[in-house]
Design a protein around this motif. Structure first.
Motif, mmCIF file in Angstrom:
data_model
loop_
_atom_site.group_PDB
_atom_site.id
_atom_site.type_symbol
_atom_site.label_atom_id
_atom_site.label_comp_id
_atom_site.label_asym_id
_atom_site.label_seq_id
_atom_site.Cartn_x
_atom_site.Cartn_y
_atom_site.Cartn_z
ATOM 1 N N ASP A 163 -7.879 -6.901 1.740
ATOM 2 C CA ASP A 163 -8.009 -5.506 2.142
ATOM 3 C C ASP A 163 -8.253 -5.389 3.642
ATOM 4 O O ASP A 163 -7.696 -4.500 4.301
ATOM 5 C CB ASP A 163 -9.150 -4.845 1.367
ATOM 6 C CG ASP A 163 -8.848 -4.733 -0.117
ATOM 7 O OD1 ASP A 163 -7.655 -4.661 -0.469
ATOM 8 O OD2 ASP A 163 -9.803 -4.730 -0.927
ATOM 9 N N GLN A 164 -9.072 -6.277 4.183
ATOM 10 C CA GLN A 164 -9.317 -6.252 5.622
ATOM 11 C C GLN A 164 -8.067 -6.627 6.405
ATOM 12 O O GLN A 164 -7.784 -6.051 7.458
ATOM 13 C CB GLN A 164 -10.459 -7.215 5.975
ATOM 14 C CG GLN A 164 -11.813 -6.793 5.438
ATOM 15 C CD GLN A 164 -12.052 -7.232 4.006
ATOM 16 O OE1 GLN A 164 -11.114 -7.641 3.320
ATOM 17 N NE2 GLN A 164 -13.289 -7.137 3.552
ATOM 18 N N ARG B 277 -2.230 -2.415 9.432
ATOM 19 C CA ARG B 277 -1.907 -0.991 9.627
ATOM 20 C C ARG B 277 -2.379 -0.508 10.978
ATOM 21 O O ARG B 277 -1.688 0.263 11.654
ATOM 22 C CB ARG B 277 -2.542 -0.164 8.507
ATOM 23 C CG ARG B 277 -1.923 -0.391 7.134
ATOM 24 C CD ARG B 277 -2.721 0.324 6.073
ATOM 25 N NE ARG B 277 -2.122 0.181 4.751
ATOM 26 C CZ ARG B 277 -2.716 0.540 3.627
ATOM 27 N NH1 ARG B 277 -3.935 1.058 3.660
ATOM 28 N NH2 ARG B 277 -2.105 0.374 2.460
ATOM 29 N N GLU B 278 -3.562 -0.937 11.392
ATOM 30 C CA GLU B 278 -4.084 -0.523 12.684
ATOM 31 C C GLU B 278 -3.224 -1.063 13.819
ATOM 32 O O GLU B 278 -2.977 -0.363 14.813
ATOM 33 C CB GLU B 278 -5.522 -1.016 12.830
ATOM 34 C CG GLU B 278 -6.167 -0.683 14.174
ATOM 35 C CD GLU B 278 -6.293 0.808 14.412
ATOM 36 O OE1 GLU B 278 -6.412 1.202 15.582
ATOM 37 O OE2 GLU B 278 -6.263 1.582 13.425
ATOM 38 N N GLY C 26 0.799 -1.211 0.000
ATOM 39 C CA GLY C 26 0.000 0.000 0.000
ATOM 40 C C GLY C 26 0.834 1.263 0.000
ATOM 41 O O GLY C 26 0.292 2.370 0.078
ATOM 42 N N ALA D 16 -5.765 -3.626 6.371
ATOM 43 C CA ALA D 16 -6.248 -2.601 7.291
ATOM 44 C C ALA D 16 -5.963 -2.976 8.735
ATOM 45 O O ALA D 16 -5.566 -2.134 9.554
ATOM 46 C CB ALA D 16 -7.752 -2.389 7.086
ATOM 47 N N ARG D 17 -6.150 -4.270 9.055
ATOM 48 C CA ARG D 17 -5.854 -4.727 10.414
ATOM 49 C C ARG D 17 -4.368 -4.588 10.720
ATOM 50 O O ARG D 17 -3.984 -4.201 11.829
ATOM 51 C CB ARG D 17 -6.300 -6.179 10.568
ATOM 52 C CG ARG D 17 -6.039 -6.765 11.942
ATOM 53 C CD ARG D 17 -6.420 -8.234 12.000
ATOM 54 N NE ARG D 17 -7.848 -8.437 11.782
ATOM 55 C CZ ARG D 17 -8.431 -9.621 11.808
ATOM 56 N NH1 ARG D 17 -7.699 -10.722 12.018
ATOM 57 N NH2 ARG D 17 -9.724 -9.737 11.612
ATOM 58 N N ARG E 42 -2.448 2.478 -2.882
ATOM 59 C CA ARG E 42 -3.210 2.377 -1.639
ATOM 60 C C ARG E 42 -4.597 1.785 -1.859
ATOM 61 O O ARG E 42 -5.101 1.040 -1.030
ATOM 62 C CB ARG E 42 -3.335 3.757 -0.989
ATOM 63 C CG ARG E 42 -2.001 4.304 -0.485
ATOM 64 C CD ARG E 42 -2.187 5.615 0.252
ATOM 65 N NE ARG E 42 -0.927 6.094 0.794
ATOM 66 C CZ ARG E 42 -0.432 5.722 1.952
ATOM 67 N NH1 ARG E 42 -1.106 4.879 2.706
ATOM 68 N NH2 ARG E 42 0.723 6.195 2.383
ATOM 69 N N LYS E 43 -5.226 2.131 -2.957
ATOM 70 C CA LYS E 43 -6.575 1.649 -3.226
ATOM 71 C C LYS E 43 -6.555 0.854 -4.521
ATOM 72 O O LYS E 43 -6.752 1.385 -5.607
ATOM 73 C CB LYS E 43 -7.552 2.814 -3.320
ATOM 74 C CG LYS E 43 -7.708 3.593 -2.012
ATOM 75 C CD LYS E 43 -8.719 4.714 -2.152
ATOM 76 C CE LYS E 43 -8.889 5.475 -0.833
ATOM 77 N NZ LYS E 43 -9.886 6.587 -0.961
#
Length: 330
Positions: free
Chosen positions: A131-132, A138-139, A60, A135-136, A64-65
């Motif tokens: 994608d999930q 990065r969080e 990313g 995101a996890r 990123r998208k």
């Protein structure tokens, strides 16, 4: 235990890569190009190229998208030319046979499809999709960074002398112990007794050589002084030992100002000797192993007080700002 195994495996991989690259470079320098050296470098090139493509398409940082299928397609389309170039440079197989090239492409596509299917199933089970999962990830990194901020690089005041002495003592003891352990191991593994005099070193029964562990106390004290000065660079990092080892290996082994053995300046200015190959390779392995063990042991040890710090200002060797940062990562 799992973390220790993972860290040990990571350190072993890093050390193996550095040693292989270093001796491959020495082979090119002193023996010239050969099939074995070219093959080794082509494999390293393939690993580096595929790692760069993985970072390009899946982290990313650039895209990123982007949908997961598009990432797979981009990675696959870029990966085949990279591997083909490395296969040609090796060479990995006869280059004038079209059938071999076709088989190479089919094997690549088969492996890519298998890995893609495996990761797709894994991400679907663990996070619902790529994608999930990203995101996890990065969080998780964001929370870790917020929970353990890096210490300020500005000088800290008010650190008790007791903390400074404890820091220096631990670094010094870690150096003396790892130096003695690796020295004795190399002595028996590489038969130093019969070969050190051939390269102008003192014989092992020389009184000064016998006092080597005592002189290491001075070296350990110097190491502790330097590490104290740069402690903000590694005390607050997850893999702080790698920072310490990188500093020692780059400045103290490969990039020394003086033309010492194993250094770049040594390759330029020192004339080749008739030293046995065992002592040349053994000496380099001993130095790398000792500095690696020292970096791991010293970093782990000096961070231990911060794990039990009460939060009082000045209770951490890294300074008041790091005393409240809960648990510095090894």
């Amino acid at each position: 235990m799992k973390k220790i195994i993972v860290q040990a495996a990571s350190a072993a991989c890093i050390m193996f890569t550095i040693v292989m690259l270093w001796f491959t470079g020495m082979g090119y320098l002193f023996a010239g190009p050969s099939y074995g050296l070219n093959l080794t470098m082509s494999v390293f090139g393939a690993a580096l190229g595929m790692a760069a493509l993985q970072a390009l398409w899946f982290t990313g940082a650039v895209f990123r998208k982007l949908a997961y299928p598009a990432r797979i397609a981009g990675f696959g389309a870029c990966g085949l030319p990279v591997l083909a170039l490395c296969a040609w440079a090796g060479p990995w197989f006869p280059l004038d046979d079209p059938g071999v090239w076709a088989a190479f492409a089919l094997v690549y596509l088969f492996i890519l499809a298998g890995v893609t299917a495996g990761y797709t199933i894994y991400f679907k089970k663990t996070a619902g999709g790529y994608d999930q999962a990203l995101a996890r990830y990065r969080e998780k990194n964001r929370r870790e960074a917020a929970a353990c901020p890096r210490p300020s690089l500005t000088p800290q005041k008010g650190i008790p002398m007791k903390e400074k002495l404890a820091f220096g003592t631990k670094v010094m003891v870690a150096h003396v112990l790892t130096y003695t352990l690796c020295g004795f191991a190399a002595l028996f593994l590489f038969d130093y007794q019969s070969s050190v005099e051939a390269i102008g070193m003192r014989p092992l029964d020389d009184p000064i050589v016998g006092l080597a562990p005592v002189f290491q106390i001075v070296r350990g004290a110097l190491f502790s002084l330097v590490l104290w000065l740069i402690r903000p660079a590694f005390m607050g990092r997850k893999h702080g030992w790698l920072v310490v080892w990188a500093v020692i290996a780059i400045i103290g082994i490969f990039n020394t100002p003086a033309p010492s053995p194993d250094s770049i300046e040594g390759f330029i200015y020192l004339a080749p000797t008739d030293a046995p190959l065992g002592i040349s390779i053994g000496g380099t392995l001993e130095i790398l192993a000792q500095t690696l063990l020292f970096s791991v042991a010293a970093t782990w040890w000096v961070k231990r007080p911060a794990r039990h710090a009460s939060g009082a200002p000045g209770s951490s060797p890294a300074g008041p700002d790091t005393a409240k940062s809960s648990d510095p990562k090894f």
